[in-house]
Design an enzyme around this catalytic site. Sequence first.
Site, PDB file in Angstrom:
ATOM      1  N   HIS A  77       0.827  -1.217   0.000  1.00  0.00           N
ATOM      2  CA  HIS A  77       0.000   0.000   0.000  1.00  0.00           C
ATOM      3  C   HIS A  77       0.861   1.267   0.000  1.00  0.00           C
ATOM      4  CE1 HIS A  77      -3.931  -2.024   0.848  1.00  0.00           C
ATOM      5  NE2 HIS A  77      -3.154  -2.921   1.431  1.00  0.00           N
ATOM      6  N   ASN A 150     -10.385  -2.623   2.637  1.00  0.00           N
ATOM      7  CA  ASN A 150     -10.067  -2.718   1.209  1.00  0.00           C
ATOM      8  C   ASN A 150     -11.337  -2.508   0.390  1.00  0.00           C
ATOM      9  OD1 ASN A 150      -7.322  -3.246   1.370  1.00  0.00           O
ATOM     10  ND2 ASN A 150      -7.519  -5.460   1.186  1.00  0.00           N
ATOM     11  N   HIS A 341      -3.851   0.980  11.965  1.00  0.00           N
ATOM     12  CA  HIS A 341      -3.630  -0.306  12.640  1.00  0.00           C
ATOM     13  C   HIS A 341      -4.983  -0.901  13.022  1.00  0.00           C
ATOM     14  CE1 HIS A 341      -2.262  -3.454  15.051  1.00  0.00           C
ATOM     15  NE2 HIS A 341      -1.637  -2.816  16.017  1.00  0.00           N
ATOM     16  N   TYR A 364       1.033  -4.294  12.135  1.00  0.00           N
ATOM     17  CA  TYR A 364       0.920  -2.862  11.812  1.00  0.00           C
ATOM     18  C   TYR A 364       1.780  -1.959  12.699  1.00  0.00           C
ATOM     19  CZ  TYR A 364      -2.598  -3.994   8.331  1.00  0.00           C
ATOM     20  OH  TYR A 364      -3.232  -4.509   7.226  1.00  0.00           O
TER      21      TYR A 364
HETATM   22 FE1  HDD Z   1      -2.604  -4.864   5.517  1.00  0.00          FE
HETATM   23  C1  HDD Z   1      -1.125  -1.859   5.157  1.00  0.00           C
HETATM   24  C2  HDD Z   1      -5.582  -3.564   4.400  1.00  0.00           C
HETATM   25  C3  HDD Z   1      -4.027  -8.026   5.526  1.00  0.00           C
HETATM   26  C4  HDD Z   1       0.136  -6.102   6.958  1.00  0.00           C
HETATM   27  N1  HDD Z   1      -3.226  -3.065   4.887  1.00  0.00           N
HETATM   28  C5  HDD Z   1      -2.466  -1.943   4.803  1.00  0.00           C
HETATM   29  C6  HDD Z   1      -3.251  -0.851   4.306  1.00  0.00           C
HETATM   30  C7  HDD Z   1      -4.508  -1.342   4.086  1.00  0.00           C
HETATM   31  C8  HDD Z   1      -4.489  -2.735   4.460  1.00  0.00           C
HETATM   32  C9  HDD Z   1      -5.691  -0.578   3.558  1.00  0.00           C
HETATM   33  C10 HDD Z   1      -2.752   0.561   4.051  1.00  0.00           C
HETATM   34  C11 HDD Z   1      -2.812   1.381   5.313  1.00  0.00           C
HETATM   35  C12 HDD Z   1      -2.458   2.811   5.019  1.00  0.00           C
HETATM   36  O1  HDD Z   1      -3.159   3.444   4.210  1.00  0.00           O
HETATM   37  O2  HDD Z   1      -1.501   3.296   5.608  1.00  0.00           O
HETATM   38  N2  HDD Z   1      -4.410  -5.656   4.990  1.00  0.00           N
HETATM   39  C13 HDD Z   1      -5.531  -4.928   4.657  1.00  0.00           C
HETATM   40  C14 HDD Z   1      -6.672  -5.800   4.611  1.00  0.00           C
HETATM   41  C15 HDD Z   1      -6.233  -7.060   4.920  1.00  0.00           C
HETATM   42  C16 HDD Z   1      -4.807  -6.963   5.166  1.00  0.00           C
HETATM   43  C17 HDD Z   1      -8.101  -5.355   4.318  1.00  0.00           C
HETATM   44  C18 HDD Z   1      -7.001  -8.347   5.025  1.00  0.00           C
HETATM   45  C19 HDD Z   1      -8.228  -8.436   5.296  1.00  0.00           C
HETATM   46  N3  HDD Z   1      -2.032  -6.725   6.093  1.00  0.00           N
HETATM   47  C20 HDD Z   1      -2.771  -7.889   6.036  1.00  0.00           C
HETATM   48  C21 HDD Z   1      -2.026  -8.951   6.667  1.00  0.00           C
HETATM   49  C22 HDD Z   1      -0.842  -8.411   7.096  1.00  0.00           C
HETATM   50  C23 HDD Z   1      -0.868  -7.011   6.722  1.00  0.00           C
HETATM   51  C24 HDD Z   1      -2.500 -10.382   6.831  1.00  0.00           C
HETATM   52  C25 HDD Z   1       0.319  -9.034   7.818  1.00  0.00           C
HETATM   53  C26 HDD Z   1       0.300 -10.109   8.510  1.00  0.00           C
HETATM   54  N4  HDD Z   1      -0.787  -4.122   5.900  1.00  0.00           N
HETATM   55  C27 HDD Z   1       0.181  -4.794   6.567  1.00  0.00           C
HETATM   56  C28 HDD Z   1       1.380  -3.940   6.903  1.00  0.00           C
HETATM   57  C29 HDD Z   1       0.963  -2.550   6.310  1.00  0.00           C
HETATM   58  C30 HDD Z   1      -0.400  -2.849   5.718  1.00  0.00           C
HETATM   59  C31 HDD Z   1       2.688  -4.490   6.495  1.00  0.00           C
HETATM   60  C32 HDD Z   1       1.929  -1.849   5.366  1.00  0.00           C
HETATM   61  C33 HDD Z   1       1.937  -0.416   5.768  1.00  0.00           C
HETATM   62  C34 HDD Z   1       1.224  -0.376   7.028  1.00  0.00           C
HETATM   63  O3  HDD Z   1       0.788  -1.623   7.359  1.00  0.00           O
HETATM   64  O4  HDD Z   1       1.041   0.599   7.724  1.00  0.00           O
HETATM   65  O5  HDD Z   1       1.543  -3.889   8.265  1.00  0.00           O
END
Ligand code: HDD
Length: 716
Positions: A77, A150, A341, A364
């Site tokens: 993202h 999402n 988060h 997160y």
């Molecule tokens: Fe995630 C970012 C949505 C599963 C780990 N995720 C991130 C963002 C969105 C989502 C919208 C952007 C946030 C922003 O605008 O700063 N993610 C989802 C949805 C999931 C999902 C709807 C499943 C239903 N994500 C998911 C899993 C993991 C992560 C299973 C890890 C185990 N996601 C992350 C992250 C991020 C992230 C690595 C990258 C940047 C951040 O968190 O802040 O932690």
Amino acid sequence: MDMKNTPSEKNEKLDQLDQFKTDNHNEKMTTNQGLKVNNNQDSLKTDERGATLLEDFILREKITQFDHERIPERVVHARGSGAHGVFKLTKSMGQFTKAGFLNEVGKETPVFVRFSTVAGSRGSTDLARDVRGFSVKFYTEEGNYDLVANNIPVFFIQDAIKFPDLVHAVKPEADHEIPQASSAHDTFWDFISLMPESMHMIMWLMSDRAIPRSYRMMEGFGVHSFKFINDEGKVHFVKFHFKPKLGVHSVAWNEAQKISGVDPDFHRRDLWDAIDNGAFPEWDFGVQLVPEENEFDFDFDLLDATKIIPEEVVPVEIIGTLTLNRNPDNFFAETEQVAFHPGHIVPGIDFSNDPLLQGRLFSYTDTQLSRLGSPNFHEIPINKSLNTVHNNNRDGHMRQQIAKGKVNYEPNSIGGGCPFQAMMKEGGFTSHSERISGSKIRARSQSFVDHYSQAKMFFNSQAAHEKTHLENALVFELSKVKTTSIRERMVGQLAFIDMTLAENVAGKLGVKVTRLEMPNQSIPADADPSTLQSEEREPKTQVSEALSMKNTVKDTIESRIIGFIMANGAASENTLSLKNILESEGAVVQIISNDVAPFTSDNGNAIVPHHSITSTASVCFDALYICPGEESIQEFVKPGNKHIVVDFINEAYKHCKAVYFGEGTDEIYNATLVSTGKHDDPAIITAEKPDADDLFIKAIAGHRVWEFEKERNMMA
Ligand code: HDD
């Protein structure tokens, strides 16, 4: 334009942010230490042509700050756009949750929302075929509540332990870092073809939902089942939905690829301009509620993030409105530094045991530490809660808060025992207590094993043109896959969803459809395969109307961009009258001419074009009007100009947009593909049609005449 939902007079978050803002207007330049700078042009040297001195602290400070300007982009993202807004409650949820912001009808809660693509880097195109993030930070009176959602209601995987694999597979390939912002490559499809649980998500990703027309025209889903807890401790599972007031709309894939070249910031610009123009994007916020005791009433597991609850089974209750009404002041400070988060919750909302959600709860905060560099990221203005933070967490890089007194532990007597723990009735958060018994086990539940039935339901629910687009998307993506066995395995997966789909795709890839022996990576090597193989089940809900974008079309042209093609001598009367009608309905009219030099209409008025026809492209418009006026038409059909205007219109035609030919524009009309098309195409309007203006408006509100797509492209 209708200025509905004007920003609230009072927005506590914006007031809080104001304290951190600076404005250079009429100010003298200073160093970071507040020292006024006299010369920002030359470094300090031994003489005019001499070497620069190490002493030059002004030079050093400036270069050092610059050298450290970048922070790591989000691991997923990375590419995003944000806006401020307000959430207003229209229906109390007091019966189901004690969350304060969901209790009192009319209550307004400030929000910051960030939309994003997933796979691409920070500078990548907005129009990639991808999932879109829809993160909402509610600055509630009880602390920040983040709904990190999402635009697709399911996910690729059931367990967070697979997330790094998924992301590695979709990101550019590890050896040569190709391709950028695209899933059309071997590693992604290799992984997917071995993950039957991803099939439902793949249907969504290959549908046009993955190429939205605008962030303002897509849905948002919390994906997981969360829990609402009321004052008596009663639990309801809850799924969250955002439904755009403008309907859910997409562009054509061919269009998406062209927009990526012409205007890679298309979605970012669209969001910014809409808010700037007062066309504030709005969503209905809704919930699907399932009483805890009905947890097992479904033919799928509520804890499985690869499943939806069909709206026919549990309707979505609309409980509020989300409005975005203010652009950020500074992209980095707000949109880049905002840290979401799913673990930021408030009393009355709790997590379910969904293993995907459980893993997210770790990820997160962890990622913010490497991205923002310190556990103090909550002190960055955009992340600050409205209520002051009181605890004994201390120090660390870049600490802002000045915590008074010597006491930084608890219990204490010197500090009078402060800060006190809050009782529940004072808003103290307590995790919902849930009786759990079982043995520690690294395994997946049998109830998670059906991977195809909802993929079937989604495919069955699509309109004919949506099925064609989905099939074409699969063909496009898999044509980019070089390894034949991956193509074959993927087609084998599709055979469990729809045999015609599988055969059509296979035919275009030159492979055979072989039904797979269900390679299911989620089965541990020593498990009894007969118990854990994915079953071929028919979905209980065969067709769900809510799954087709066709059923979301709203009768509005608000914020649609209409291109008026006109030049010297254009007929002012007709043009102005149509422009006024369109603008009164909220559309945006932009004038396209041969160049951007001002020209005069037939009544002698000077008109300044927004675009020259060569500096924009038809993919940037929702509809076109070829303005009447003999002289104007002659300008366009001059040799050297004609093919440009004809190509421009042909492209809009192929992308199924409304095209309106004003009076006396036959020479252009006859040169375009439009003239060879069917006469009952409702989005081709010619001036002699009765109520032509109304027909044009209706066609724009319908978004696209996808049902004429084949016909329009056959002519090409
Ligand atoms: Fe995630 C970012 C949505 C599963 C780990 N995720 C991130 C963002 C969105 C989502 C919208 C952007 C946030 C922003 O605008 O700063 N993610 C989802 C949805 C999931 C999902 C709807 C499943 C239903 N994500 C998911 C899993 C993991 C992560 C299973 C890890 C185990 N996601 C992350 C992250 C991020 C992230 C690595 C990258 C940047 C951040 O968190 O802040 O932690």
